[in-house]
Write a protein that holds these residues in place. Structure first.
Motif, PDB file in Angstrom:
ATOM      1  N   PHE A  26       0.848  -1.190   0.000  1.00 14.66           N
ATOM      2  CA  PHE A  26       0.000   0.000   0.000  1.00 14.66           C
ATOM      3  C   PHE A  26       0.884   1.240   0.000  1.00 14.66           C
ATOM      4  O   PHE A  26       1.797   1.350   0.814  1.00 14.66           O
ATOM      5  CB  PHE A  26      -0.909   0.005   1.234  1.00 14.66           C
ATOM      6  CG  PHE A  26      -1.741  -1.241   1.369  1.00 14.66           C
ATOM      7  CD1 PHE A  26      -2.966  -1.344   0.729  1.00 14.66           C
ATOM      8  CD2 PHE A  26      -1.295  -2.314   2.121  1.00 14.66           C
ATOM      9  CE1 PHE A  26      -3.737  -2.494   0.844  1.00 14.66           C
ATOM     10  CE2 PHE A  26      -2.053  -3.470   2.249  1.00 14.66           C
ATOM     11  CZ  PHE A  26      -3.281  -3.555   1.604  1.00 14.66           C
ATOM     12  N   GLU A  27       0.594   2.173  -0.898  1.00 10.81           N
ATOM     13  CA  GLU A  27       1.417   3.376  -0.985  1.00 10.81           C
ATOM     14  C   GLU A  27       0.531   4.609  -1.137  1.00 10.81           C
ATOM     15  O   GLU A  27      -0.297   4.689  -2.052  1.00 10.81           O
ATOM     16  CB  GLU A  27       2.366   3.269  -2.172  1.00 10.81           C
ATOM     17  CG  GLU A  27       3.350   4.411  -2.245  1.00 10.81           C
ATOM     18  CD  GLU A  27       4.400   4.202  -3.326  1.00 10.81           C
ATOM     19  OE1 GLU A  27       5.116   5.168  -3.627  1.00 10.81           O
ATOM     20  OE2 GLU A  27       4.502   3.085  -3.865  1.00 10.81           O
ATOM     21  N   LEU A  28       0.716   5.567  -0.224  1.00 18.57           N
ATOM     22  CA  LEU A  28      -0.020   6.820  -0.287  1.00 18.57           C
ATOM     23  C   LEU A  28       0.608   7.752  -1.318  1.00 18.57           C
ATOM     24  O   LEU A  28       1.835   7.747  -1.500  1.00 18.57           O
ATOM     25  CB  LEU A  28      -0.014   7.519   1.077  1.00 18.57           C
ATOM     26  CG  LEU A  28      -0.861   6.909   2.196  1.00 18.57           C
ATOM     27  CD1 LEU A  28      -0.622   7.670   3.486  1.00 18.57           C
ATOM     28  CD2 LEU A  28      -2.331   6.920   1.827  1.00 18.57           C
ATOM     29  N   ASP A  29      -0.224   8.596  -1.953  1.00 21.07           N
ATOM     30  CA  ASP A  29       0.321   9.598  -2.851  1.00 21.07           C
ATOM     31  C   ASP A  29       0.791  10.814  -2.056  1.00 21.07           C
ATOM     32  O   ASP A  29       0.659  10.859  -0.825  1.00 21.07           O
ATOM     33  CB  ASP A  29      -0.706   9.991  -3.920  1.00 21.07           C
ATOM     34  CG  ASP A  29      -1.910  10.736  -3.349  1.00 21.07           C
ATOM     35  OD1 ASP A  29      -2.010  10.898  -2.113  1.00 21.07           O
ATOM     36  OD2 ASP A  29      -2.763  11.152  -4.150  1.00 21.07           O
ATOM     37  N   ALA A  30       1.340  11.807  -2.724  1.00 22.90           N
ATOM     38  CA  ALA A  30       1.899  12.974  -2.049  1.00 22.90           C
ATOM     39  C   ALA A  30       0.850  13.754  -1.275  1.00 22.90           C
ATOM     40  O   ALA A  30       1.152  14.375  -0.253  1.00 22.90           O
ATOM     41  CB  ALA A  30       2.586  13.887  -3.068  1.00 22.90           C
ATOM     42  N   GLN A  31      -0.397  13.730  -1.730  1.00 22.96           N
ATOM     43  CA  GLN A  31      -1.478  14.444  -1.050  1.00 22.96           C
ATOM     44  C   GLN A  31      -2.058  13.649   0.120  1.00 22.96           C
ATOM     45  O   GLN A  31      -2.895  14.144   0.862  1.00 22.96           O
ATOM     46  CB  GLN A  31      -2.614  14.777  -2.040  1.00 22.96           C
ATOM     47  CG  GLN A  31      -2.263  15.861  -3.047  1.00 22.96           C
ATOM     48  CD  GLN A  31      -1.301  15.369  -4.115  1.00 22.96           C
ATOM     49  OE1 GLN A  31      -1.415  14.244  -4.602  1.00 22.96           O
ATOM     50  NE2 GLN A  31      -0.317  16.192  -4.452  1.00 22.96           N
ATOM     51  N   ARG A  32      -1.648  12.404   0.257  1.00 21.89           N
ATOM     52  CA  ARG A  32      -2.094  11.512   1.325  1.00 21.89           C
ATOM     53  C   ARG A  32      -3.616  11.327   1.309  1.00 21.89           C
ATOM     54  O   ARG A  32      -4.246  11.151   2.338  1.00 21.89           O
ATOM     55  CB  ARG A  32      -1.640  12.024   2.705  1.00 21.89           C
ATOM     56  CG  ARG A  32      -0.161  12.326   2.796  1.00 21.89           C
ATOM     57  CD  ARG A  32       0.283  12.688   4.179  1.00 21.89           C
ATOM     58  NE  ARG A  32       0.405  11.505   5.028  1.00 21.89           N
ATOM     59  CZ  ARG A  32       1.452  10.669   5.015  1.00 21.89           C
ATOM     60  NH1 ARG A  32       2.440  10.885   4.193  1.00 21.89           N
ATOM     61  NH2 ARG A  32       1.490   9.640   5.829  1.00 21.89           N
ATOM     62  N   GLN A  33      -4.177  11.341   0.120  1.00 23.83           N
ATOM     63  CA  GLN A  33      -5.616  11.142  -0.010  1.00 23.83           C
ATOM     64  C   GLN A  33      -5.957   9.987  -0.949  1.00 23.83           C
ATOM     65  O   GLN A  33      -7.102   9.591  -1.076  1.00 23.83           O
ATOM     66  CB  GLN A  33      -6.302  12.426  -0.497  1.00 23.83           C
ATOM     67  CG  GLN A  33      -7.815  12.387  -0.311  1.00 23.83           C
ATOM     68  CD  GLN A  33      -8.454  13.746  -0.449  1.00 23.83           C
ATOM     69  OE1 GLN A  33      -7.781  14.766  -0.569  1.00 23.83           O
ATOM     70  NE2 GLN A  33      -9.780  13.769  -0.428  1.00 23.83           N
ATOM     71  N   ASN A  34      -4.951   9.429  -1.599  1.00 22.52           N
ATOM     72  CA  ASN A  34      -5.138   8.291  -2.493  1.00 22.52           C
ATOM     73  C   ASN A  34      -4.120   7.217  -2.142  1.00 22.52           C
ATOM     74  O   ASN A  34      -2.978   7.522  -1.794  1.00 22.52           O
ATOM     75  CB  ASN A  34      -4.957   8.714  -3.952  1.00 22.52           C
ATOM     76  CG  ASN A  34      -5.970   9.749  -4.382  1.00 22.52           C
ATOM     77  OD1 ASN A  34      -7.103   9.436  -4.705  1.00 22.52           O
ATOM     78  ND2 ASN A  34      -5.558  11.016  -4.358  1.00 22.52           N
ATOM     79  N   VAL A  35      -4.541   5.979  -2.261  1.00 19.61           N
ATOM     80  CA  VAL A  35      -3.631   4.871  -1.973  1.00 19.61           C
ATOM     81  C   VAL A  35      -3.636   3.914  -3.161  1.00 19.61           C
ATOM     82  O   VAL A  35      -4.694   3.622  -3.734  1.00 19.61           O
ATOM     83  CB  VAL A  35      -4.024   4.128  -0.669  1.00 19.61           C
ATOM     84  CG1 VAL A  35      -5.391   3.465  -0.784  1.00 19.61           C
ATOM     85  CG2 VAL A  35      -2.966   3.114  -0.273  1.00 19.61           C
ATOM     86  N   SER A  36      -2.467   3.465  -3.551  1.00 19.51           N
ATOM     87  CA  SER A  36      -2.372   2.450  -4.601  1.00 19.51           C
ATOM     88  C   SER A  36      -2.105   1.105  -3.944  1.00 19.51           C
ATOM     89  O   SER A  36      -1.376   1.016  -2.956  1.00 19.51           O
ATOM     90  CB  SER A  36      -1.258   2.793  -5.595  1.00 19.51           C
ATOM     91  OG  SER A  36      -0.007   2.822  -4.944  1.00 19.51           O
ATOM     92  N   ILE A  37      -2.736   0.076  -4.487  1.00 18.94           N
ATOM     93  CA  ILE A  37      -2.571  -1.285  -3.976  1.00 18.94           C
ATOM     94  C   ILE A  37      -1.851  -2.075  -5.048  1.00 18.94           C
ATOM     95  O   ILE A  37      -2.350  -2.213  -6.173  1.00 18.94           O
ATOM     96  CB  ILE A  37      -3.919  -1.941  -3.629  1.00 18.94           C
ATOM     97  CG1 ILE A  37      -4.686  -1.090  -2.617  1.00 18.94           C
ATOM     98  CG2 ILE A  37      -3.723  -3.340  -3.084  1.00 18.94           C
ATOM     99  CD1 ILE A  37      -5.856  -0.367  -3.211  1.00 18.94           C
ATOM    100  N   SER A  38      -0.671  -2.570  -4.717  1.00 21.40           N
ATOM    101  CA  SER A  38       0.128  -3.328  -5.672  1.00 21.40           C
ATOM    102  C   SER A  38       0.250  -4.777  -5.226  1.00 21.40           C
ATOM    103  O   SER A  38       0.260  -5.075  -4.030  1.00 21.40           O
ATOM    104  CB  SER A  38       1.530  -2.728  -5.807  1.00 21.40           C
ATOM    105  OG  SER A  38       1.464  -1.379  -6.212  1.00 21.40           O
ATOM    106  N   GLY A  39       0.351  -5.652  -6.217  1.00 16.77           N
ATOM    107  CA  GLY A  39       0.569  -7.069  -5.966  1.00 16.77           C
ATOM    108  C   GLY A  39       1.690  -7.561  -6.844  1.00 16.77           C
ATOM    109  O   GLY A  39       2.446  -6.768  -7.422  1.00 16.77           O
ATOM    110  N   LYS A  40       1.806  -8.854  -6.979  1.00 16.95           N
ATOM    111  CA  LYS A  40       2.876  -9.425  -7.806  1.00 16.95           C
ATOM    112  C   LYS A  40       2.753  -8.996  -9.262  1.00 16.95           C
ATOM    113  O   LYS A  40       3.748  -8.922  -9.981  1.00 16.95           O
ATOM    114  CB  LYS A  40       2.848 -10.949  -7.695  1.00 16.95           C
ATOM    115  CG  LYS A  40       3.235 -11.465  -6.316  1.00 16.95           C
ATOM    116  CD  LYS A  40       3.204 -12.967  -6.260  1.00 16.95           C
ATOM    117  CE  LYS A  40       3.595 -13.476  -4.872  1.00 16.95           C
ATOM    118  NZ  LYS A  40       3.525 -14.954  -4.785  1.00 16.95           N
ATOM    119  N   ALA A  41       1.524  -8.710  -9.686  1.00 16.85           N
ATOM    120  CA  ALA A  41       1.301  -8.338 -11.089  1.00 16.85           C
ATOM    121  C   ALA A  41       1.401  -6.834 -11.310  1.00 16.85           C
ATOM    122  O   ALA A  41       1.117  -6.343 -12.401  1.00 16.85           O
ATOM    123  CB  ALA A  41      -0.069  -8.841 -11.538  1.00 16.85           C
TER     124      ALA A  41
END
Length: 202
Positions: A26-41
């Protein structure tokens, strides 16, 4: 007893929900209002919060993403998010600072500073929807005790080294994050069912 405790925490990465924290980043963006969810793909999904959040820490069992001292989001909700902001779930603000939550077993764990010099902490283990501490042993916070007595039970807590955690099966708590089951460990590992310090019984 010792084997059961170690197995309960070792189950992380074995149970279906426990895999979530390992499988996703899980990674927050610079504005700390969006999160990206990454997996193996790669990046699987990006979700928006209704407002800025403070952090993005996966719970020990992988069932939730903790986003502030009082708020979290189920990982399943993030994996199904759409263009609308995801709903944030909240624990009572009086319960302390949220460090772990186990959605399947309806438990959460918070820490509270009880002394500034030396810096020491107490924890609350409560059911989701309540602020009542279900543990009544040294190391647990209770508002009915005088501050001097609470300070006697404080322990060191270093989140950069280990965060407090609830076992994936919901039976044990490691208040300071250390799976130390030795007889002299403090605060040690707590048995939720018997409301006792399991490490001292092992």
């Amino acid at each position: 007893m010792l084997i059961h405790m170690i197995a309960a925490f070792a189950a992380f990465g074995v149970l279906p929900l426990a895999n979530a924290a390992v499988a996703y980043v899980f990674e927050l963006d610079a504005q700390r209002q969006n999160v990206s969810i990454s997996g193996k793909a790669g990046v699987l999904r990006a979700c928006r919060f209704p407002r800025q959040v403070e952090l993005a820490n996966a719970s020990f069992d992988g069932s939730a993403l903790i986003v502030s001292a009082t708020e979290y989001v189920p990982v399943r909700a993030l994996l199904l998010c759409d263009r609308n902001p995801v709903d944030l779930r909240r624990i009572p603000s009086s319960a302390g600072s949220l460090v772990d939550v186990n959605i399947e077993h309806g438990l959460y764990l918070t820490v509270d500073v009880v002394s500034a010099s030396p810096l020491s902490f107490l924890v609350t283990v409560a059911r989701i929807g309540s602020s009542r501490n279900i543990m009544n042993i040294p190391g647990a916070y209770h508002s009915t005790l005088p501050l001097t007595k609470l300070q006697e039970y404080g322990f060191s807590y270093d989140e950069s080294r280990a965060r407090g955690k609830v076992s994936p099966d919901g039976n044990y708590v490691a208040p300071n994050g250390e799976i130390d089951c030795s007889a002299h460990a403090y605060p040690g590992v707590w048995d939720i069912k018997t409301v006792a310090c399991a490490s001292r019984k092992a």
